[in-house]
Design a protein around this motif. Structure first.
Motif, PDB file in Angstrom:
ATOM      1  N   SER A   1     -45.405 123.420  39.151  1.00 13.34           N
ATOM      2  CA  SER A   1     -45.464 122.674  40.410  1.00 13.34           C
ATOM      3  C   SER A   1     -46.580 121.618  40.385  1.00 13.34           C
ATOM      4  O   SER A   1     -46.447 120.557  40.997  1.00 13.34           O
ATOM      5  N   GLY A   2     -47.668 121.915  39.681  1.00 17.90           N
ATOM      6  CA  GLY A   2     -48.753 120.952  39.605  1.00 17.90           C
ATOM      7  C   GLY A   2     -48.828 120.181  38.308  1.00 17.90           C
ATOM      8  O   GLY A   2     -49.674 119.294  38.158  1.00 17.90           O
ATOM      9  N   ALA A   3     -47.951 120.494  37.358  1.00 11.23           N
ATOM     10  CA  ALA A   3     -47.992 119.838  36.053  1.00 11.23           C
ATOM     11  C   ALA A   3     -47.525 118.378  36.158  1.00 11.23           C
ATOM     12  O   ALA A   3     -46.542 118.082  36.826  1.00 11.23           O
ATOM     13  N   TYR A   4     -48.236 117.486  35.487  1.00 11.08           N
ATOM     14  CA  TYR A   4     -47.931 116.046  35.489  1.00 11.08           C
ATOM     15  C   TYR A   4     -47.875 115.484  36.912  1.00 11.08           C
ATOM     16  O   TYR A   4     -47.031 114.651  37.245  1.00 11.08           O
ATOM     17  N   GLY A   5     -48.790 115.970  37.728  1.00 10.86           N
ATOM     18  CA  GLY A   5     -48.928 115.465  39.088  1.00 10.86           C
ATOM     19  C   GLY A   5     -48.423 116.450  40.123  1.00 10.86           C
ATOM     20  O   GLY A   5     -47.257 116.845  40.085  1.00 10.86           O
ATOM     21  N   ALA A   6     -49.300 116.832  41.042  1.00  2.73           N
ATOM     22  CA  ALA A   6     -48.895 117.712  42.138  1.00  2.73           C
ATOM     23  C   ALA A   6     -48.092 116.929  43.166  1.00  2.73           C
ATOM     24  O   ALA A   6     -48.052 115.691  43.139  1.00  2.73           O
ATOM     25  N   ALA A   7     -47.477 117.647  44.089  1.00  3.44           N
ATOM     26  CA  ALA A   7     -46.631 117.005  45.100  1.00  3.44           C
ATOM     27  C   ALA A   7     -47.407 115.963  45.894  1.00  3.44           C
ATOM     28  O   ALA A   7     -46.892 114.865  46.178  1.00  3.44           O
ATOM     29  N   SER A   8     -48.650 116.269  46.259  1.00  5.92           N
ATOM     30  CA  SER A   8     -49.435 115.333  47.067  1.00  5.92           C
ATOM     31  C   SER A   8     -49.703 114.022  46.316  1.00  5.92           C
ATOM     32  O   SER A   8     -49.646 112.933  46.905  1.00  5.92           O
ATOM     33  N   GLU A   9     -49.964 114.126  45.026  1.00  3.18           N
ATOM     34  CA  GLU A   9     -50.204 112.920  44.219  1.00  3.18           C
ATOM     35  C   GLU A   9     -48.948 112.059  44.155  1.00  3.18           C
ATOM     36  O   GLU A   9     -49.028 110.822  44.251  1.00  3.18           O
ATOM     37  N   HIS A  10     -47.817 112.687  43.980  1.00  9.57           N
ATOM     38  CA  HIS A  10     -46.580 111.914  43.876  1.00  9.57           C
ATOM     39  C   HIS A  10     -46.150 111.340  45.223  1.00  9.57           C
ATOM     40  O   HIS A  10     -45.565 110.248  45.275  1.00  9.57           O
TER      41      HIS A  10
END
Length: 334
Positions: free
Chosen positions: A313-322
């Protein structure tokens, strides 16, 4: 845009589903935890034989000449099957980067299964997936991508919540690496996020299936716990999250494969990763709540997918970052 999965895509998905079911059992996954490299014995060779490792390589070099639209179906099945191999890093990122750079010898080894690749991207954070198992690392350095032989690496293992997703910090001398001329760092990062989103969807589906079966069998006060409205609401919300995120992943796959506008491509990938991360997190929490204490136990197989889901879920960018990236693409940030 005209997009739909073809019969060929469906047959390929069905083939890998059968392979993962037969060769990547929960027993095989557990055995991988105790191995030096964290891999399932024989699986990589099978995936090479059926062409999974060559999906993103051009036909003129022995690849299948397919694209991300076909690949996301395979990676979704890998998530469902709990596959510990670095498929996203190898197939989705490293192989097309090697192909673009014309690194023929390295590419041939990658698609034949003779070597295993992983990646070190800024969006992946300081920890690299499966560097001990890798023969080659495609690493981001000063705005370019480099091919770094495993023999030139210094590897420092790090703790991971998921025993089959081995993590480590790496260091290397960039002067000893090979520049992958023409390979696009931003595109590589989008491919990593897209592939991870596809795996998140697969993990979420597996958790939902686990939980539905459990609540049908588990009885309390004389009837299955799945008959209670509160449990139904939890699982309905999980299903909605999956059904909402999966089409966005498929749309993002089309954008990565066909859209030349990097902003639009990035927007679509980030929408997919944000919703897929949310969906798998919701699936993890609902599965654990509906199972109760047994879901936390080491002996129960649910924990394999709980750990994988929270790791991805946090790999290569968490939801908030995306979500921030989507907002930026839409001009909603100051």
């Amino acid at each position: 845009m005209h997009f739909a999965f073809t019969d060929e895509h469906d047959m390929f998905r069905d083939t890998v589903r059968e392979i993962f079911a037969s060769e990547c059992s929960t027993e095989a996954i557990r055995e991988s935890w105790d191995s030096v490299d964290g891999r399932v014995r024989g699986l990589w060779a099978t995936l090479a034989e059926v062409g999974v490792l060559a999906i993103m390589a051009p036909t003129e070099v022995g690849g299948l000449g397919m694209d991300e639209v076909a690949l996301v179906r395979v990676l979704e099945e890998a998530g469902y099957g709990g596959v510990p191999e670095p498929l996203v890093e190898h197939v989705a990122v490293a192989v097309p980067a090697l192909a673009t750079a014309g690194a023929a010898e390295l590419l041939d080894a990658a698609i034949s299964g003779e070597s295993t690749c992983t990646v070190a991207l800024a969006t992946g954070g300081p920890n690299v997936v499966a560097p001990v198992a890798a023969d080659l690392v495609v690493a981001e350095y000063s705005g370019s991508l480099l091919a770094v032989d495993s023999g030139a690496l210094t590897v420092v293992p790090k703790d991971s919540i998921d025993q089959s997703r081995r993590l480590a910090e790496i260091s290397y001398d960039p002067d000893a690496a090979t520049l992958l001329a023409g390979a696009d760092v931003a595109l590589a990062s989008d491919r990593a996020a897209l592939g991870t989103a596809a795996q998140c969807v697969g993990v979420a589906r597996r958790l939902l299936d686990f939980t539905v079966e459990y609540v049908k069998e588990r009885r309390q006060f004389g009837k299955p716990v799945g008959s209670y409205q509160a449990v139904k609401h939890h699982l309905a919300n999980v299903r909605l999250g999956i059904e909402f995120s999966a089409p966005l992943v498929y749309r993002a796959a089309w954008s990565v494969a066909h859209c030349d506008d990097a902003v639009v491509r990035g927007r679509d990938v980030s929408m997919a990763k944000a919703t897929a991360s949310d969906a798998v997190d919701r699936s993890c929490r609902a599965a654990l709540q509906c199972h109760g204490a047994i879901g936390c136990t080491y002996e129960y197989d649910l924990q394999i997918w709980l750990k994988r889901g929270w790791s991805l879920s946090g790999a290569y960018g968490a939801a908030s970052e995306h979500r921030d990236r989507v907002a930026g693409a839409l001009g909603l940030l100051g």
